[in-house]
Design an enzyme around this catalytic site. Structure first.
Site, PDB file in Angstrom:
ATOM      1  N   GLU A 137       2.280   2.816  -1.467  1.00 55.56           N
ATOM      2  CA  GLU A 137       1.290   2.563  -2.522  1.00 55.56           C
ATOM      3  C   GLU A 137       1.473   3.541  -3.677  1.00 55.56           C
ATOM      4  OE1 GLU A 137      -3.581   2.679  -3.114  1.00 55.56           O
ATOM      5  OE2 GLU A 137      -2.642   3.755  -1.458  1.00 55.56           O
ATOM      6  N   GLU A 234     -12.137  -0.426  -1.729  1.00 53.25           N
ATOM      7  CA  GLU A 234     -11.895   1.014  -1.620  1.00 53.25           C
ATOM      8  C   GLU A 234     -12.470   1.650  -2.880  1.00 53.25           C
ATOM      9  OE1 GLU A 234      -8.156   3.477  -0.111  1.00 53.25           O
ATOM     10  OE2 GLU A 234      -8.075   3.190  -2.274  1.00 53.25           O
TER      11      GLU A 234
END
Length: 249
Positions: A137, A234
């Protein structure tokens, strides 16, 4: 139909950790992710997942929680032995929890030597865990200064160099917007590599509702394009987590 996931490291923090699973199910989620579950007895988590019919979508590697320490070391040449030892521990946790994805963090590093180390460690990890979905990521440097994987073009270069079908991209809309200034354009360039999506609003990283990004339109676009992975919240709730869950309706 979007499949929504709750990040229990960020959401429901007003509750003790093991009570967050029930709250997530009651809030309308079918899966959860936990960034660093390693301080909790794995069987206790498995019990909560089963009790509330939840799936574990993702956990991070390496253990333990890096709060106050290093954010991973997959791209840190001096930590290659530590990365491989801790990857094996994380893999055992992922298997026990039934985690669909295991996110490998690059750590703070720079330069060609770090890139070569990252690629080498990822090749090793894909061979060590041929049946485990792995992700990387890009993370923006405001949130995590010095993080090696801070660019989507670099992420593509690394993924193509490793060339393993079970190593793919974790696409966080907040980081994409911070890194490129164009979340939707970045999605269009990178979506062929994406296995997991995380969402938060710009610029405050709160609920993915009002703000710079039109999330209802983005969710509709994902459905139209056939994305069938999890979409994980998130974000930092503005107040009580449950008061801000209208975005998944």
């Amino acid at each position: 139909m979007p499949k929504f996931c709750a990040n229990l490291t960020w959401l429901f923090k007003e509750l003790p950790f093991l009570e967050r699973f029930e709250a997530a199910k009651e809030g309308g989620f079918d899966a959860v992710e936990v960034l660093f579950p390693y301080d909790v007895n794995a069987q206790d988590i498995v019990n909560e997942l089963g009790r509330h019919n939840l799936k574990m979508a993702l956990i991070n590697c390496p253990p333990p929680n890096y709060t106050g320490g290093e954010p991973g070391w997959a791209a840190v040449p001096a930590q290659k032995e530590r990365f491989r030892r801790d990857f094996n521990r994380a893999l055992r946790y992922a298997k026990t929890l039934g985690a669909q994805h295991l996110h490998i963090m690059s750590g703070v590093a720079e330069g060609d030597e770090a890139k070569a180390c990252f690629i080498d460690n990822l090749r090793w990890a894909t061979e060590a865990a041929p049946k485990q979905s792995l992700t990387i990521e890009p993370i923006n440097n405001d949130t995590m200064p010095g993080y090696f994987l801070n660019c989507f073009d670099l992420a593509r270069e690394v993924l193509e160099a490793v060339d393993a079908p079970h190593l793919r991209l974790q696409f966080d809309t907040f980081h994409a917007a911070k890194i490129t200034g164009d979340m939707l354009g970045t999605w269009a360039r990178m979506r062929d590599l994406v296995a997991h999506v995380q969402v938060a609003q710009m610029p405050d990283r709160h609920e993915p509702d009002q703000g710079e990004i039109d999330y209802p339109a983005f969710f509709s676009q994902l459905a139209a394009e056939g994305y069938d992975g999890w979409i994980s919240g998130e974000y930092e709730p503005r107040s009580d987590t449950r008061a801000g869950l209208g975005w998944i309706a």
